[in-house]
Scaffold this motif. Sequence first.
Motif, PDB file in Angstrom:
ATOM      1  N   SER A  35      -7.880 -16.758   7.994  1.00  0.00           N
ATOM      2  CA  SER A  35      -6.746 -17.468   7.397  1.00  0.00           C
ATOM      3  C   SER A  35      -5.597 -16.537   7.031  1.00  0.00           C
ATOM      4  CB  SER A  35      -7.217 -18.200   6.131  1.00  0.00           C
ATOM      5  OG  SER A  35      -7.936 -17.293   5.306  1.00  0.00           O
ATOM      6  N   SER A  50       1.220 -11.230  -2.250  1.00  0.00           N
ATOM      7  CA  SER A  50       0.458 -10.622  -1.153  1.00  0.00           C
ATOM      8  C   SER A  50      -0.747  -9.857  -1.692  1.00  0.00           C
ATOM      9  CB  SER A  50       1.366  -9.696  -0.336  1.00  0.00           C
ATOM     10  OG  SER A  50       0.617  -9.024   0.648  1.00  0.00           O
ATOM     11  N   ALA A 100     -11.506 -13.011   7.725  1.00  0.00           N
ATOM     12  CA  ALA A 100     -10.220 -13.416   7.114  1.00  0.00           C
ATOM     13  C   ALA A 100      -9.330 -14.098   8.149  1.00  0.00           C
ATOM     14  CB  ALA A 100      -9.503 -12.230   6.475  1.00  0.00           C
ATOM     15  N   THR A 139      -1.065  -6.335  15.981  1.00  0.00           N
ATOM     16  CA  THR A 139      -2.331  -5.794  15.459  1.00  0.00           C
ATOM     17  C   THR A 139      -3.514  -6.493  16.128  1.00  0.00           C
ATOM     18  OG1 THR A 139      -1.274  -5.372  13.333  1.00  0.00           O
ATOM     19  CG2 THR A 139      -3.676  -5.362  13.371  1.00  0.00           C
ATOM     20  N   VAL A 190       4.028  -7.690  13.394  1.00  0.00           N
ATOM     21  CA  VAL A 190       2.901  -6.855  12.941  1.00  0.00           C
ATOM     22  C   VAL A 190       1.571  -7.569  13.147  1.00  0.00           C
ATOM     23  CG1 VAL A 190       1.739  -5.920  10.896  1.00  0.00           C
ATOM     24  CG2 VAL A 190       4.149  -5.403  11.312  1.00  0.00           C
ATOM     25  N   VAL A 204      -8.209   0.731  14.453  1.00  0.00           N
ATOM     26  CA  VAL A 204      -6.931   0.617  15.160  1.00  0.00           C
ATOM     27  C   VAL A 204      -5.779   0.630  14.151  1.00  0.00           C
ATOM     28  CG1 VAL A 204      -5.489  -1.039  16.434  1.00  0.00           C
ATOM     29  CG2 VAL A 204      -7.834  -0.611  17.164  1.00  0.00           C
ATOM     30  N   LYS A 257       0.855  -1.199   0.000  1.00  0.00           N
ATOM     31  CA  LYS A 257       0.000   0.000   0.000  1.00  0.00           C
ATOM     32  C   LYS A 257       0.890   1.248   0.000  1.00  0.00           C
ATOM     33  CE  LYS A 257      -3.952  -2.237   2.263  1.00  0.00           C
ATOM     34  NZ  LYS A 257      -4.817  -2.348   3.436  1.00  0.00           N
ATOM     35  N   THR A 260     -14.121 -16.416   9.451  1.00  0.00           N
ATOM     36  CA  THR A 260     -14.519 -16.533   8.049  1.00  0.00           C
ATOM     37  C   THR A 260     -13.299 -16.786   7.176  1.00  0.00           C
ATOM     38  OG1 THR A 260     -14.299 -14.185   7.467  1.00  0.00           O
ATOM     39  CG2 THR A 260     -16.414 -14.882   8.387  1.00  0.00           C
ATOM     40  N   VAL A 281      -1.844  -0.252  14.127  1.00  0.00           N
ATOM     41  CA  VAL A 281      -0.904  -0.949  15.016  1.00  0.00           C
ATOM     42  C   VAL A 281       0.290  -0.053  15.373  1.00  0.00           C
ATOM     43  CG1 VAL A 281       0.319  -2.060  13.068  1.00  0.00           C
ATOM     44  CG2 VAL A 281       0.435  -3.073  15.353  1.00  0.00           C
ATOM     45  N   THR A 337     -18.241  -5.816   4.011  1.00  0.00           N
ATOM     46  CA  THR A 337     -18.081  -6.737   5.151  1.00  0.00           C
ATOM     47  C   THR A 337     -18.200  -5.950   6.451  1.00  0.00           C
ATOM     48  OG1 THR A 337     -16.647  -8.200   3.868  1.00  0.00           O
ATOM     49  CG2 THR A 337     -16.487  -8.372   6.262  1.00  0.00           C
ATOM     50  N   ASN A 383      -9.749 -23.005   2.947  1.00  0.00           N
ATOM     51  CA  ASN A 383      -9.025 -22.753   4.191  1.00  0.00           C
ATOM     52  C   ASN A 383      -9.703 -23.326   5.436  1.00  0.00           C
ATOM     53  OD1 ASN A 383      -6.605 -21.375   3.502  1.00  0.00           O
ATOM     54  ND2 ASN A 383      -7.847 -19.595   2.895  1.00  0.00           N
ATOM     55  N   ARG A 393      -2.252 -17.428   2.821  1.00  0.00           N
ATOM     56  CA  ARG A 393      -2.625 -18.175   4.032  1.00  0.00           C
ATOM     57  C   ARG A 393      -1.440 -18.000   4.987  1.00  0.00           C
ATOM     58  NH1 ARG A 393      -3.387 -24.289   2.942  1.00  0.00           N
ATOM     59  NH2 ARG A 393      -5.397 -23.617   2.154  1.00  0.00           N
TER      60      ARG A 393
HETATM   61  N1  LIG Z   1      -4.539  -0.991  10.836  1.00  0.00           N
HETATM   62  C1  LIG Z   1      -3.449  -1.730  11.026  1.00  0.00           C
HETATM   63  O1  LIG Z   1      -2.618  -1.416  11.864  1.00  0.00           O
HETATM   64  C2  LIG Z   1      -3.240  -2.974  10.201  1.00  0.00           C
HETATM   65  C3  LIG Z   1      -2.276  -3.900  10.597  1.00  0.00           C
HETATM   66  C4  LIG Z   1      -2.136  -5.086   9.839  1.00  0.00           C
HETATM   67  C5  LIG Z   1      -2.941  -5.285   8.725  1.00  0.00           C
HETATM   68  N2  LIG Z   1      -3.833  -4.322   8.371  1.00  0.00           N
HETATM   69  C6  LIG Z   1      -4.707  -4.514   7.190  1.00  0.00           C
HETATM   70  O2  LIG Z   1      -5.558  -5.623   7.455  1.00  0.00           O
HETATM   71  C7  LIG Z   1      -5.848  -6.311   6.264  1.00  0.00           C
HETATM   72  C8  LIG Z   1      -5.534  -7.795   6.468  1.00  0.00           C
HETATM   73  O3  LIG Z   1      -4.136  -7.957   6.629  1.00  0.00           O
HETATM   74  P1  LIG Z   1      -3.477  -9.408   6.542  1.00  0.00           P
HETATM   75  O4  LIG Z   1      -2.008  -9.235   6.650  1.00  0.00           O
HETATM   76  O5  LIG Z   1      -4.169 -10.338   7.440  1.00  0.00           O
HETATM   77  O6  LIG Z   1      -3.870  -9.762   5.012  1.00  0.00           O
HETATM   78  P2  LIG Z   1      -3.636 -11.100   4.203  1.00  0.00           P
HETATM   79  O7  LIG Z   1      -2.797 -12.048   4.978  1.00  0.00           O
HETATM   80  O8  LIG Z   1      -3.169 -10.716   2.844  1.00  0.00           O
HETATM   81  O9  LIG Z   1      -5.126 -11.707   4.066  1.00  0.00           O
HETATM   82  C9  LIG Z   1      -5.336 -12.716   3.133  1.00  0.00           C
HETATM   83  C10 LIG Z   1      -6.483 -13.609   3.608  1.00  0.00           C
HETATM   84  O10 LIG Z   1      -7.723 -12.908   3.505  1.00  0.00           O
HETATM   85  C11 LIG Z   1      -8.748 -13.855   3.233  1.00  0.00           C
HETATM   86  N3  LIG Z   1      -9.875 -13.130   2.624  1.00  0.00           N
HETATM   87  C12 LIG Z   1      -9.846 -12.363   1.509  1.00  0.00           C
HETATM   88  N4  LIG Z   1     -11.066 -11.814   1.295  1.00  0.00           N
HETATM   89  C13 LIG Z   1     -11.869 -12.250   2.298  1.00  0.00           C
HETATM   90  C14 LIG Z   1     -13.245 -12.027   2.640  1.00  0.00           C
HETATM   91  N5  LIG Z   1     -14.029 -11.231   1.901  1.00  0.00           N
HETATM   92  N6  LIG Z   1     -13.722 -12.589   3.781  1.00  0.00           N
HETATM   93  C15 LIG Z   1     -12.935 -13.378   4.549  1.00  0.00           C
HETATM   94  N7  LIG Z   1     -11.629 -13.643   4.258  1.00  0.00           N
HETATM   95  C16 LIG Z   1     -11.124 -13.079   3.151  1.00  0.00           C
HETATM   96  C17 LIG Z   1      -8.082 -14.847   2.315  1.00  0.00           C
HETATM   97  O11 LIG Z   1      -8.703 -16.096   2.497  1.00  0.00           O
HETATM   98  P3  LIG Z   1      -9.372 -16.844   1.239  1.00  0.00           P
HETATM   99  O12 LIG Z   1      -8.243 -17.080   0.273  1.00  0.00           O
HETATM  100  O13 LIG Z   1      -9.930 -18.066   1.868  1.00  0.00           O
HETATM  101  O14 LIG Z   1     -10.391 -15.889   0.687  1.00  0.00           O
HETATM  102  C18 LIG Z   1      -6.612 -14.850   2.761  1.00  0.00           C
HETATM  103  O15 LIG Z   1      -6.286 -15.997   3.548  1.00  0.00           O
HETATM  104  C19 LIG Z   1      -5.027  -5.624   5.163  1.00  0.00           C
HETATM  105  O16 LIG Z   1      -5.843  -4.691   4.497  1.00  0.00           O
HETATM  106  C20 LIG Z   1      -3.936  -4.893   5.943  1.00  0.00           C
HETATM  107  O17 LIG Z   1      -3.423  -3.755   5.275  1.00  0.00           O
HETATM  108  C21 LIG Z   1      -3.994  -3.182   9.065  1.00  0.00           C
END
Ligand SMILES: NC(=O)c1ccc[n+]([C@@H]2O[C@H](COP(=O)([O-])OP(=O)(O)OC[C@H]3O[C@@H](n4cnc5c(N)ncnc54)[C@H](OP(=O)(O)O)[C@@H]3O)[C@@H](O)[C@H]2O)c1
Length: 313
Positions: A157, A298, A155, A134, A130, A257, A48, A178, A259, A221, A183, A304
Amino acid sequence: MATMKAVRIHTHGGPETLVYEDALQPEPAADEVLIRIHAASVNPVDWKIRGGYGKDSFKHHLPLILGWDVAGTIEAIGSQVEQFQTGDAVYGYTSLYRDGGYAEFIVAKTTEIALKPNSVDFLEAAAIPVAALTAWQALFDTAGLGANQRVLIHAASGGVGSLAVQLAKVKGAYVIGTASARNADFLRELGTDEIIDYQATKFETVVQDLDVVFDTIGGDTQERSFSVLRKDGWLVSIVSPPSQETAAQHGVRSSMVGVQPNGGQLKEIAALVDSGKLKAYVETVLPLKEARQAHELSQSGRTRGKIILQVVN
Ligand SMILES: NC(=O)c1ccc[n+]([C@@H]2O[C@H](COP(=O)([O-])OP(=O)(O)OC[C@H]3O[C@@H](n4cnc5c(N)ncnc54)[C@H](OP(=O)(O)O)[C@@H]3O)[C@@H](O)[C@H]2O)c1
């Protein structure tokens, strides 16, 4: 001055802006340590920021080294550092405002790091800071998740979700997660009590009166999440600020939030890892110079667990 290998961006844009090249090796200030990085994990915030997110607030000087989630050994310490010594194996999440860790070295404040869990290697250690911080700060510090409460983790997974499930279980909560059907076994392995295939079932038709929803997705969502909470329940998002107006209409509390680095929490998290209660899942390991491929993976949204860039073999 000494140089090191690093992956930097000279301009904001797509994965092609990531360049593996020589950069100046940083030097620690009095309250900082210099870490020789063994591994750095890839987080969505990396691509991002690569694409221009937060440009006006971060005011980064380009070229910029991305990646703020690292594990390695302390190579040198600043004159005021007492908590760490040269040779210590550490892990941490460093400030997004400075150069990151897609590199051979990074400087970190002592408040941003902790001794790495003994029971895992550097690749797994880099997967933790991270994602675990988080989940910890959202579920515990903000939503106050407690024993016997019911939490929906979207999410489950993903990098954050897979640690959030385990941390919520450590607290004694009942966890609904979810993910897509592929997964389901992974979610079971994490300890998820109830699994919803978001592609087949609208979660709001099968759960209600929850204490906490952890929103890692945003958009539609997030909007549909308000209705599954009990009165005074918590919607905590890490993606976008929930509407306070909608929260008031539903009689729930909500917050976004961001992090924050926290070495004290990383120390507690390391203890959970070493006691076998918390585990990061590493899906893919790539060499540092393959950062472009790591970003493409990513950005697919299908990770996963975590993607790791290996710096030291
Ligand atoms: N605010 C903060 O401080 C902070 C900190 C960390 C992360 N974040 C944000 O949080 C988000 C998640 O981060 P992450 O690192 O966990 O991402 P990630 O690891 O890339 O998440 C991928 C996972 O999301 C699942 N997924 C995708 N669409 C979905 C849906 N509609 N419903 C349920 N599951 C879904 C996928 O499962 P399937 O393949 O089974 O669909 C996949 O396993 C990102 O946007 C990140 O920028 C924010």
